[in-house]
Structures are given as C-alpha cells and as structure tokens.
Motif scaffolding. Structure first.
Motif, PDB file in Angstrom:
ATOM      1  N   MET A  85       0.771  -1.302  -0.336  1.00  0.00           N
ATOM      2  CA  MET A  85       0.438   0.360  -0.152  1.00  0.00           C
ATOM      3  C   MET A  85       0.588   1.147  -0.591  1.00  0.00           C
ATOM      4  N   PHE A  86       0.415   2.348  -0.209  1.00  0.00           N
ATOM      5  CA  PHE A  86       0.957   3.651  -0.593  1.00  0.00           C
ATOM      6  C   PHE A  86       0.389   4.384   1.164  1.00  0.00           C
ATOM      7  N   SER A  87       2.105   5.225   1.404  1.00  0.00           N
ATOM      8  CA  SER A  87       1.524   6.088   1.862  1.00  0.00           C
ATOM      9  C   SER A  87       0.771   7.423   2.133  1.00  0.00           C
ATOM     10  N   ASP A  88       0.527   8.526   2.617  1.00  0.00           N
ATOM     11  CA  ASP A  88      -0.695   9.668   2.164  1.00  0.00           C
ATOM     12  C   ASP A  88       0.911  10.592   1.752  1.00  0.00           C
ATOM     13  N   THR A  89       1.525   9.958   1.480  1.00  0.00           N
ATOM     14  CA  THR A  89       3.159  11.157   0.876  1.00  0.00           C
ATOM     15  C   THR A  89       3.275  10.456  -0.264  1.00  0.00           C
ATOM     16  N   GLU A  90       2.888   9.359  -0.287  1.00  0.00           N
ATOM     17  CA  GLU A  90       3.111   8.570  -1.812  1.00  0.00           C
ATOM     18  C   GLU A  90       1.792   7.994  -2.757  1.00  0.00           C
ATOM     19  N   LEU A  91       1.420   8.727  -2.643  1.00  0.00           N
ATOM     20  CA  LEU A  91      -0.170   8.040  -3.093  1.00  0.00           C
ATOM     21  C   LEU A  91       0.150   8.894  -4.607  1.00  0.00           C
ATOM     22  N   PRO A  92       0.035   8.411  -6.142  1.00  0.00           N
ATOM     23  CA  PRO A  92       0.150   9.434  -7.398  1.00  0.00           C
ATOM     24  C   PRO A  92      -1.174   9.956  -7.034  1.00  0.00           C
ATOM     25  N   SER A  93      -1.075  10.978  -7.731  1.00  0.00           N
ATOM     26  CA  SER A  93      -2.348  11.709  -8.299  1.00  0.00           C
ATOM     27  C   SER A  93      -3.243  11.878  -8.783  1.00  0.00           C
ATOM     28  N   THR A  94      -4.208  12.374  -8.322  1.00  0.00           N
ATOM     29  CA  THR A  94      -5.109  12.325  -9.013  1.00  0.00           C
ATOM     30  C   THR A  94      -5.666  12.973 -10.334  1.00  0.00           C
ATOM     31  N   ARG A  95      -5.209  14.196 -10.064  1.00  0.00           N
ATOM     32  CA  ARG A  95      -5.523  14.688 -11.249  1.00  0.00           C
ATOM     33  C   ARG A  95      -4.821  14.573 -12.060  1.00  0.00           C
ATOM     34  N   PRO A  96      -3.886  13.997 -13.393  1.00  0.00           N
ATOM     35  CA  PRO A  96      -4.109  12.992 -13.775  1.00  0.00           C
ATOM     36  C   PRO A  96      -5.360  12.125 -14.660  1.00  0.00           C
ATOM     37  N   TYR A  97      -5.892  11.683 -13.667  1.00  0.00           N
ATOM     38  CA  TYR A  97      -7.160  10.965 -14.289  1.00  0.00           C
ATOM     39  C   TYR A  97      -8.797  12.008 -13.894  1.00  0.00           C
ATOM     40  N   LEU A  98      -8.478  12.640 -13.377  1.00  0.00           N
ATOM     41  CA  LEU A  98      -9.617  13.983 -12.858  1.00  0.00           C
ATOM     42  C   LEU A  98      -9.493  14.762 -15.184  1.00  0.00           C
ATOM     43  N   ILE A  99      -7.887  14.761 -15.298  1.00  0.00           N
ATOM     44  CA  ILE A  99      -8.056  15.075 -16.504  1.00  0.00           C
ATOM     45  C   ILE A  99      -8.718  14.776 -17.808  1.00  0.00           C
ATOM     46  N   ARG A 100      -7.941  13.135 -17.013  1.00  0.00           N
ATOM     47  CA  ARG A 100      -9.051  12.697 -18.696  1.00  0.00           C
ATOM     48  C   ARG A 100     -10.232  12.056 -18.617  1.00  0.00           C
ATOM     49  N   ALA A 101     -10.858  11.779 -17.159  1.00  0.00           N
ATOM     50  CA  ALA A 101     -12.146  11.758 -17.390  1.00  0.00           C
ATOM     51  C   ALA A 101     -13.201  12.977 -17.133  1.00  0.00           C
ATOM     52  N   LEU A 102     -12.920  14.133 -17.301  1.00  0.00           N
ATOM     53  CA  LEU A 102     -13.255  15.399 -17.864  1.00  0.00           C
ATOM     54  C   LEU A 102     -13.497  15.567 -19.281  1.00  0.00           C
ATOM     55  N   TYR A 103     -12.182  15.032 -20.107  1.00  0.00           N
ATOM     56  CA  TYR A 103     -11.753  15.312 -21.489  1.00  0.00           C
ATOM     57  C   TYR A 103     -12.693  14.179 -21.612  1.00  0.00           C
ATOM     58  N   GLU A 104     -12.916  12.862 -21.527  1.00  0.00           N
ATOM     59  CA  GLU A 104     -14.232  12.484 -21.875  1.00  0.00           C
ATOM     60  C   GLU A 104     -15.309  12.830 -21.774  1.00  0.00           C
ATOM     61  N   TRP A 105     -15.959  13.171 -21.157  1.00  0.00           N
ATOM     62  CA  TRP A 105     -17.110  14.291 -21.162  1.00  0.00           C
ATOM     63  C   TRP A 105     -17.100  14.521 -21.903  1.00  0.00           C
ATOM     64  N   CYS A 106     -16.684  15.856 -21.516  1.00  0.00           N
ATOM     65  CA  CYS A 106     -16.437  16.977 -23.000  1.00  0.00           C
ATOM     66  C   CYS A 106     -16.839  16.323 -23.924  1.00  0.00           C
ATOM     67  N   SER A 107     -15.624  15.211 -24.669  1.00  0.00           N
ATOM     68  CA  SER A 107     -16.330  15.333 -26.118  1.00  0.00           C
ATOM     69  C   SER A 107     -17.083  14.284 -26.526  1.00  0.00           C
ATOM     70  N   GLU A 108     -17.371  13.306 -25.338  1.00  0.00           N
ATOM     71  CA  GLU A 108     -19.115  12.697 -25.352  1.00  0.00           C
ATOM     72  C   GLU A 108     -20.331  13.438 -25.871  1.00  0.00           C
ATOM     73  N   ASN A 109     -20.104  14.557 -24.595  1.00  0.00           N
ATOM     74  CA  ASN A 109     -21.335  15.467 -24.708  1.00  0.00           C
ATOM     75  C   ASN A 109     -21.125  16.401 -25.961  1.00  0.00           C
ATOM     76  N   GLY A 110     -20.415  16.453 -26.417  1.00  0.00           N
ATOM     77  CA  GLY A 110     -19.718  17.132 -27.842  1.00  0.00           C
ATOM     78  C   GLY A 110     -19.670  18.504 -27.432  1.00  0.00           C
ATOM     79  N   PHE A 111     -19.376  19.125 -25.858  1.00  0.00           N
ATOM     80  CA  PHE A 111     -18.277  20.205 -25.650  1.00  0.00           C
ATOM     81  C   PHE A 111     -16.920  20.057 -25.982  1.00  0.00           C
ATOM     82  N   THR A 112     -16.316  21.211 -26.224  1.00  0.00           N
ATOM     83  CA  THR A 112     -14.628  21.914 -26.376  1.00  0.00           C
ATOM     84  C   THR A 112     -14.156  21.802 -25.414  1.00  0.00           C
ATOM     85  N   PRO A 113     -13.084  20.735 -24.925  1.00  0.00           N
ATOM     86  CA  PRO A 113     -12.015  20.921 -23.851  1.00  0.00           C
ATOM     87  C   PRO A 113     -11.564  21.456 -23.883  1.00  0.00           C
TER      88      PRO A 113
END
Length: 146
Positions: free
Chosen positions: A1-29
C-alpha cells in the motif's frame, strides 16, 4: 500500500475523465495552464503567465493525456507547434460552451491565488491560434472553492 505522501496524484485521472466527458457530450475541452519554464507552449500567446488551450480532437493531433504530461501538436497562427504541459501546471479543464469542469491548485510551490476563474481569462484556441472570445455576461464560470 501507499502512504499519503506516496499516493499518485488524482489530477491526471480527473483531467482524462473530464476530457472524455466533454468529448462524449459534444463540448470543446479547454485546459488553463500556469506557464513557467517547464511548459512548452508558444510564448507569444501567453497572457499574464497563463494560457488556455483547446485540446479537442479537432484542434490537436497526437494528443497524449499522460500521468506526468499533456502532449500534442497544434497550429498557432498557421504554424505547427509541439506542446508539452506538465500535469502539475494545469489550473483547470472545462467545457468551453458551458464552463463546467474542474480547477486545480497550481503555482511554483503548489499554492494558488484564492480566486481562480479559468473561464474568465481569454486564451488561445489550439486549433489555429485564434484568440478565444471573452466570456459572455451571465455565462457560468469555473471557480476553485476551498
């Protein structure tokens, strides 16, 4: 397991998720980026240390939304450019049409001005380097809330 200081950032995952949401719904990311020496963008389009980039499939080629960098090719003023943005420099990702998205803290030491409103900052459309229009009054704004 990871300690809090070793956890990977959620930022790239959230960026990819919002990019996909924009693209699938006809919005411009769009991504708003806090520019420093680690960011590879056309400096002539940077305003106030920031740049807003259209990262839609129509505006980019070879787009890679990685865990460490966003990389793509785009035309600015008719000239092809290689763009590379470290994930930690992304201030926000949002849909141009309605401003829905997410803001992230960014600065040299991972602190941010209290009132980040990426939608209120005019930027550059990555497709052809044309400036994005200023927001229309009454338009939703993306605001970071602590």
């Amino acid at each position: 397991m990871f300690s809090d200081t070793e956890l990977p950032s959620t930022r790239p995952y959230l960026i990819r998720a919002l990019y996909e949401w924009c693209s699938e719904n006809g919005f411009t990311p769009y991504v708003a980026v806090k520019v420093d020496g680690s960011v590879q963008v056309p400096r002539e389009y940077v305003q106030g240390g920031e740049i807003v980039l259209n990262v839609s499939m129509d505006a980019t080629s070879s787009l890679k939304l990685g865990n460490e960098f966003i990389e793509f090719k785009a035309r600015f003023g008719g000239k092809p450019r290689d763009i590379m943005v470290p994930i930690h420099r992304v201030m926000a990702i949002y849909a141009r049409e309605n401003g829905q998205g997410m803001a992230f803290p960014v600065s040299d030491e991972e602190t941010t001005p209290a009132n980040l409103t990426a939608v209120d900052k005019p930027g550059v459309d990555g497709a052809d380097g044309e400036p994005t229009p200023p927001p229309v009054s009454g338009r939703p704004a993306l605001t970071r809330i602590k």
